[in-house]
Design a protein around this motif. Structure first.
Motif, PDB file in Angstrom:
ATOM      1  N   ARG A  95       0.809  -1.215   0.000  1.00 41.72           N
ATOM      2  CA  ARG A  95       0.000   0.000   0.000  1.00 41.72           C
ATOM      3  C   ARG A  95       0.843   1.267   0.000  1.00 41.72           C
ATOM      4  NH1 ARG A  95      -4.375   0.381   4.704  1.00 41.72           N
ATOM      5  NH2 ARG A  95      -4.564  -1.779   3.980  1.00 41.72           N
ATOM      6  N   GLN A  96       1.976   1.254   0.656  1.00 35.75           N
ATOM      7  CA  GLN A  96       2.819   2.440   0.749  1.00 35.75           C
ATOM      8  C   GLN A  96       3.855   2.544  -0.372  1.00 35.75           C
ATOM      9  OE1 GLN A  96       2.384   5.087   2.777  1.00 35.75           O
ATOM     10  NE2 GLN A  96       0.482   4.007   3.251  1.00 35.75           N
ATOM     11  N   THR A  97       3.742   1.693  -1.380  1.00 34.06           N
ATOM     12  CA  THR A  97       4.611   1.852  -2.543  1.00 34.06           C
ATOM     13  C   THR A  97       4.275   3.171  -3.223  1.00 34.06           C
ATOM     14  OG1 THR A  97       4.500  -0.555  -2.880  1.00 34.06           O
ATOM     15  CG2 THR A  97       5.451   0.765  -4.655  1.00 34.06           C
ATOM     16  N   PRO A  98       5.213   4.091  -3.379  1.00 39.98           N
ATOM     17  CA  PRO A  98       4.900   5.379  -3.996  1.00 39.98           C
ATOM     18  C   PRO A  98       4.291   5.213  -5.386  1.00 39.98           C
ATOM     19  CG  PRO A  98       7.018   5.494  -2.896  1.00 39.98           C
ATOM     20  CD  PRO A  98       6.607   4.051  -2.867  1.00 39.98           C
ATOM     21  N   VAL A  99       3.251   5.993  -5.656  1.00 43.54           N
ATOM     22  CA  VAL A  99       2.543   5.844  -6.931  1.00 43.54           C
ATOM     23  C   VAL A  99       3.445   6.135  -8.124  1.00 43.54           C
ATOM     24  CG1 VAL A  99       0.248   6.271  -5.999  1.00 43.54           C
ATOM     25  CG2 VAL A  99       1.656   8.214  -6.729  1.00 43.54           C
ATOM     26  N   GLU A 100       4.452   6.982  -7.938  1.00 37.68           N
ATOM     27  CA  GLU A 100       5.374   7.267  -9.035  1.00 37.68           C
ATOM     28  C   GLU A 100       6.179   6.030  -9.415  1.00 37.68           C
ATOM     29  OE1 GLU A 100       4.443  10.944  -6.732  1.00 37.68           O
ATOM     30  OE2 GLU A 100       5.134   8.939  -6.210  1.00 37.68           O
ATOM     31  N   TRP A 162      11.928  -9.592  -5.681  1.00 43.32           N
ATOM     32  CA  TRP A 162      11.446  -9.051  -4.418  1.00 43.32           C
ATOM     33  C   TRP A 162      12.110  -7.705  -4.197  1.00 43.32           C
ATOM     34  CZ3 TRP A 162      13.811  -9.273   0.870  1.00 43.32           C
ATOM     35  CH2 TRP A 162      12.887  -8.896   1.856  1.00 43.32           C
ATOM     36  N   THR A 163      11.330  -6.702  -3.836  1.00 44.24           N
ATOM     37  CA  THR A 163      11.869  -5.358  -3.691  1.00 44.24           C
ATOM     38  C   THR A 163      11.128  -4.627  -2.588  1.00 44.24           C
ATOM     39  OG1 THR A 163      12.297  -3.289  -4.885  1.00 44.24           O
ATOM     40  CG2 THR A 163      10.298  -4.455  -5.458  1.00 44.24           C
ATOM     41  N   THR A 168      14.143   3.232   9.899  1.00 38.09           N
ATOM     42  CA  THR A 168      14.119   2.813  11.304  1.00 38.09           C
ATOM     43  C   THR A 168      12.876   3.305  12.039  1.00 38.09           C
ATOM     44  OG1 THR A 168      15.439   4.769  11.868  1.00 38.09           O
ATOM     45  CG2 THR A 168      16.633   2.700  11.464  1.00 38.09           C
ATOM     46  N   GLN A 169      12.055   4.146  11.384  1.00 34.27           N
ATOM     47  CA  GLN A 169      10.819   4.630  12.008  1.00 34.27           C
ATOM     48  C   GLN A 169       9.611   3.751  11.703  1.00 34.27           C
ATOM     49  OE1 GLN A 169      13.071   7.089  10.645  1.00 34.27           O
ATOM     50  NE2 GLN A 169      13.688   7.282  12.780  1.00 34.27           N
ATOM     51  N   GLY A 170       9.828   2.679  10.992  1.00 35.60           N
ATOM     52  CA  GLY A 170       8.722   1.776  10.688  1.00 35.60           C
ATOM     53  C   GLY A 170       8.033   2.020   9.370  1.00 35.60           C
ATOM     54  N   ASN A 171       8.520   2.987   8.582  1.00 40.68           N
ATOM     55  CA  ASN A 171       7.967   3.190   7.243  1.00 40.68           C
ATOM     56  C   ASN A 171       8.533   2.117   6.316  1.00 40.68           C
ATOM     57  OD1 ASN A 171       6.650   5.796   7.863  1.00 40.68           O
ATOM     58  ND2 ASN A 171       8.761   6.501   8.122  1.00 40.68           N
ATOM     59  N   SER A 172       7.668   1.375   5.680  1.00 46.14           N
ATOM     60  CA  SER A 172       8.178   0.301   4.819  1.00 46.14           C
ATOM     61  C   SER A 172       7.109  -0.162   3.840  1.00 46.14           C
ATOM     62  CB  SER A 172       8.639  -0.894   5.660  1.00 46.14           C
ATOM     63  OG  SER A 172       7.535  -1.494   6.324  1.00 46.14           O
ATOM     64  N   TRP A 173       7.566  -0.781   2.790  1.00 47.02           N
ATOM     65  CA  TRP A 173       6.697  -1.457   1.845  1.00 47.02           C
ATOM     66  C   TRP A 173       7.523  -2.511   1.127  1.00 47.02           C
ATOM     67  CZ3 TRP A 173       8.338  -1.310  -3.192  1.00 47.02           C
ATOM     68  CH2 TRP A 173       9.193  -0.265  -3.557  1.00 47.02           C
ATOM     69  N   THR A 174       6.870  -3.522   0.631  1.00 44.59           N
ATOM     70  CA  THR A 174       7.539  -4.532  -0.177  1.00 44.59           C
ATOM     71  C   THR A 174       6.677  -4.837  -1.397  1.00 44.59           C
ATOM     72  OG1 THR A 174       6.508  -6.376   1.038  1.00 44.59           O
ATOM     73  CG2 THR A 174       8.687  -5.620   1.795  1.00 44.59           C
ATOM     74  N   ALA A 175       7.312  -5.379  -2.404  1.00 44.17           N
ATOM     75  CA  ALA A 175       6.621  -5.785  -3.623  1.00 44.17           C
ATOM     76  C   ALA A 175       7.309  -7.015  -4.170  1.00 44.17           C
ATOM     77  CB  ALA A 175       6.643  -4.658  -4.662  1.00 44.17           C
ATOM     78  N   HIS A 176       6.545  -7.858  -4.829  1.00 42.99           N
ATOM     79  CA  HIS A 176       7.170  -9.011  -5.471  1.00 42.99           C
ATOM     80  C   HIS A 176       6.490  -9.291  -6.804  1.00 42.99           C
ATOM     81  CE1 HIS A 176       3.859 -11.045  -3.234  1.00 42.99           C
ATOM     82  NE2 HIS A 176       3.856 -11.865  -4.262  1.00 42.99           N
TER      83      HIS A 176
END
Length: 267
Positions: A95-100, A162-163, A168-176
């Motif tokens: 969900r937090q993958t930047p739209v760009e 996988w990317t 360190t503040q907990g902001n994260s996203w993954t995609a595969h």
């Protein structure tokens, strides 16, 4: 006394504070219309239900793009099919993958495939990403260590791309991406992932992170609309050129969303 309006602003427009954010991988999800409006202008059908998740289908009905924030973990799903064995493929982006960065993949779905052999690692190497090999797995990491791209093998031996990004503040996203995902699409995604260009976010939508740098900019609604319309116009021009039997292809590139004026304050 009313402040004197700057030249180029509308009679009732007020400047709005936005931020340019770098690295883009940690900028947060952004406005999904950046993806959906480009696809719509490229001739894709909007199959979304009112009030429901985004669902778009390619003109030939072979590819579907969906965004669903109402389920866990939620995010983007891109599914494609073609003739031949093992031709189905899919990509799942958090969900937090930047739209760009998402648009790197989805925009490429609207363009003809290049005649050159795709190379996922090339755009990463061009931006100074470090690479490494551990057994059968190949990994590239961004200079700041906040983002990565990996070709890995799962416990069952199946390979996949996988990317993702994290701080360190907990902001994260993954995609595969499944191993059958066309490599030119993965390369297009990697190109936007590694791009050093900042992306814009409105005030209140910038993640709290010690790993990002921001510049405050003042822009008007009409300026934002102009930049958005330029992207949509480019998509329509490219679609017209593809479908036109004759004629010269119009220019389809657009400038990044970077204001030419306004005060910038680095944070």
């Amino acid at each position: 006394m009313r402040k004197k309006q700057r030249r180029g602003w509308g009679p009732s427009e007020q400047a709005e504070q936005h931020y340019l954010v770098r690295p883009r991988a940690l900028a947060g999800g952004g406005d999904i219309r950046h993806v959906s409006e480009y696809l719509g202008a490229s001739g894709w059908r909007d199959r979304s239900r009112t009030g429901g998740p985004l669902f778009m289908e390619s003109p030939d009905r072979t590819v579907r793009v969906a965004y669903d924030p109402y389920i866990l973990p939620g995010g983007w799903t891109v599914h494609g099919r073609a003739e031949g064995a093992g031709a189905e493929w899919s990509a799942h982006l958090g969900r937090q993958t930047p739209v760009e960065i998402v648009a790197g993949l989805t925009d490429a779905l609207t363009r003809p495939r290049s005649a050159h052999a795709p190379n996922v690692w090339a755009p990463l190497a061009e931006q100074g990403w470090s690479t490494g090999v551990e057994g059968p797995d190949h990994t590239a990491a961004s200079p700041g260590g906040t983002a990565w791209m990996q070709f890995r093998h799962g416990p069952d031996g199946a390979a996949m791309w996988w990317t993702g990004a994290r701080d360190t503040q907990g902001n994260s996203w993954t995609a595969h991406f499944t191993p059958t995902t066309p490599l030119h699409l993965v390369q297009a995604f990697a190109t936007e992932l590694a791009s050093p260009d900042p992306v814009m976010r409105p005030r209140g939508r910038v993640p709290a992170s010690a790993r990002i740098r921001t510049w405050s900019v003042s822009v008007t609604p009409s300026q934002l609309n102009t930049w958005q319309q330029a992207r949509i116009t480019a998509a329509r021009a490219a679609a017209w050129a593809r479908n036109s039997p004759r004629g010269t292809r119009p220019r389809t590139s657009t400038r990044p969303y970077t204001p030419a004026g306004g005060t910038r304050t680095r944070r």
